[in-house]
Write an enzyme that holds these catalytic residues in place. Structure first.
Site, short mmCIF file in Angstrom:
data_model
loop_
_atom_site.label_atom_id
_atom_site.label_comp_id
_atom_site.label_asym_id
_atom_site.label_seq_id
_atom_site.Cartn_x
_atom_site.Cartn_y
_atom_site.Cartn_z
N PHE A 153 0.82 -1.21 0.00
CA PHE A 153 0.00 0.00 0.00
C PHE A 153 0.86 1.27 0.00
O PHE A 153 0.54 2.24 0.70
CB PHE A 153 -0.95 0.04 1.21
CG PHE A 153 -1.84 -1.16 1.35
CD1 PHE A 153 -2.47 -1.74 0.26
CD2 PHE A 153 -2.06 -1.73 2.60
CE1 PHE A 153 -3.30 -2.84 0.39
CE2 PHE A 153 -2.89 -2.83 2.76
CZ PHE A 153 -3.51 -3.39 1.65
N THR A 155 1.93 4.64 -1.21
CA THR A 155 1.40 5.73 -2.02
C THR A 155 2.46 6.26 -2.97
O THR A 155 3.60 6.50 -2.58
CB THR A 155 0.89 6.86 -1.13
OG1 THR A 155 -0.15 6.35 -0.28
CG2 THR A 155 0.33 8.01 -1.96
N ARG A 264 -33.17 21.18 -6.16
CA ARG A 264 -34.01 19.98 -6.31
C ARG A 264 -35.38 20.23 -5.68
O ARG A 264 -35.48 20.71 -4.54
CB ARG A 264 -33.32 18.80 -5.62
CG ARG A 264 -34.14 17.53 -5.54
CD ARG A 264 -34.41 16.94 -6.89
NE ARG A 264 -34.96 15.59 -6.78
CZ ARG A 264 -35.70 15.03 -7.73
NH1 ARG A 264 -35.99 15.68 -8.85
NH2 ARG A 264 -36.17 13.80 -7.56
N GLN A 275 -37.54 20.50 6.88
CA GLN A 275 -36.70 20.58 8.08
C GLN A 275 -35.78 19.38 8.26
O GLN A 275 -34.68 19.52 8.78
CB GLN A 275 -37.57 20.78 9.31
CG GLN A 275 -38.23 22.15 9.38
CD GLN A 275 -39.10 22.32 10.60
OE1 GLN A 275 -39.60 21.34 11.18
NE2 GLN A 275 -39.30 23.57 11.01
N GLU A 359 -2.29 6.38 7.22
CA GLU A 359 -1.52 7.23 8.14
C GLU A 359 -2.05 7.12 9.58
O GLU A 359 -2.09 8.11 10.32
CB GLU A 359 -1.48 8.68 7.64
CG GLU A 359 -0.75 8.79 6.31
CD GLU A 359 -0.30 10.18 5.95
OE1 GLU A 359 -0.05 10.98 6.87
OE2 GLU A 359 -0.19 10.46 4.75
N THR A 361 -4.94 4.28 11.49
CA THR A 361 -6.39 4.06 11.51
C THR A 361 -7.03 4.81 12.68
O THR A 361 -6.36 5.23 13.62
CB THR A 361 -6.71 2.56 11.67
OG1 THR A 361 -6.25 2.13 12.96
CG2 THR A 361 -6.06 1.73 10.58
#
Length: 375
Positions: A153, A155, A264, A275, A359, A361
């Site tokens: 993992f 980066t 919308r 509300q 970085e 959990t």
């Protein structure tokens, strides 16, 4: 940097994000890559080196200034910030905090300009939340070290030109770990296929394999056995910056939600007049307000040397959880449309999930916070 110059930088970044990055977010999502025009624009604005010292070509921002800039950067797809985040943060700060004068002079100017990209190679398959148990080994061989192991993992690994590699040079535990600067093209170093992630497309992670990678002893960053301490120092600062990214993204999501609620209509009324919709929006704005205040205070205390551990963990814990809740409420306000691909809040819902994991959990932040109070 004086106040007016910094204000000009923030204003330029805000305009760049809104005019250049946001209109290309769908393209980033579809192609899983950042357009070169955006990458070049980031280089020209100094974004690859905003947290690196001015003497090495960076902007030299304090953490208090950095988070205000990152609020703007975080307003766009997280992949935009990820492009230069490790060079400024956890990878670049390893050299800033622990690098030799020669290492800094060789690499920091190139990181700051965006000529090269850095990666932070700490996490392993069985050493994630507790990196003190990592098993990658660096064995001394004359004037060199030979590195064997694997990282997961990582980066920017597919794009990285230099890796800050944490490997075991001594016995078990945190005191047996050292840091090495390893060029991306070193013989024996192999980067795996980019991971297929849930979200944050355009930001790449991958496994990195070290098979007899040979580096000179001068590639060690800091003293032998100080690697774990170096990693934790870089992560603590990075947690405040990640929190600022969460705040920036939460602001974007709130803005998208409010705009949709105004436009919308249902039953002849804008849904924002109802509300229960107002309640969802209000909850998100209140949490966003709290998160922003936490980040600013954590950065101030970090800069002053008053708190470099508890504040970053509290802030990262709250803000990473907060942006997830804000994204969830946004999908609820959008209703069925919020579940459709092509709608920004659907993408942000997936993107935001990672902040609670990398970085440190949320559960690790809980442990750090509680142990600090109970010691």
């Amino acid at each position: 940097m004086d106040a007016q110059e910094f204000a000009d930088v923030v204003s330029a970044v805000r305009a760049f994000v809104r005019e250049q990055v946001i209109p290309r977010e769908d393209k980033i999502e579809e192609s899983d890559s950042i357009p070169e025009s955006i990458r070049q624009g980031a280089r020209e604005m100094g974004l690859f080196g905003y947290a690196l010292p001015e003497e090495y070509g960076g902007l030299g921002l304090s953490l208090s200034e950095e988070v205000r800039l990152v609020f703007e950067v975080g307003y766009a797809s997280p992949a935009f910030r990820s492009m230069f985040g490790t060079s400024n943060g956890i990878a670049g700060q390893v050299l800033v905090k622990s690098g030799s004068p020669e290492q800094r002079a060789s690499w920091l100017p190139r990181l700051a300009s965006g000529e090269v990209v850095g990666a932070f190679a700490l996490t392993e398959a069985e050493a994630g939340s507790d990196p003190s148990t990592l098993t990658t080994v660096a064995r001394r061989d004359g004037d060199h070290y030979v590195i064997d192991g694997a990282k997961r993992f990582i980066t920017n690994a597919p794009e990285a030109d230099v890796f800050m590699v944490f490997a075991r040079t001594g016995g078990p535990g945190s005191r047996g770990i050292s840091t090495f600067l390893v060029p991306g093209g070193a013989p024996g170093l192999k980067v795996g296929t980019p991971d297929a992630k849930m979200g944050q497309r355009g930001a790449h992670t991958a496994e990195v394999f070290f098979d007899g990678v040979r580096v000179p002893a001068s590639a060690m960053v800091g003293d032998e056995g100080t690697g774990f301490r170096t990693a934790m120092a870089s992560l603590a600062q990075g947690r405040v910056s990640i929190s600022a990214v969460c705040v920036g993204l939460a602001q974007r999501i709130v803005d998208e939600t409010v705009a949709y609620a105004r436009e919308r209509t249902q039953g002849g009324h804008a849904i924002g007049e109802y509300q229960l919709i107002q309640g969802l929006i209000a909850d998100s704005q209140a949490e966003l307000y709290a998160g922003r205040a936490m980040v600013m205070e954590a950065a101030r205390a970090f800069d002053a040397g008053e708190d470099t551990k508890l504040g970053p963990s509290c802030t990262k814990y709250f803000c990473s959880e907060m942006v997830g809740r804000v994204a969830d409420r946004a999908v609820q306000v959008f209703g069925g449309m919020g579940y459709m691909h092509g709608v920004p809040v659907e993408r942000f819902y997936r993107d935001a999930r990672l902040f609670r994991i990398y970085e440190g959990t949320s559960q690790i932040q809980q442990v750090v916070i509680a142990r600090h109070l109970l010691r």
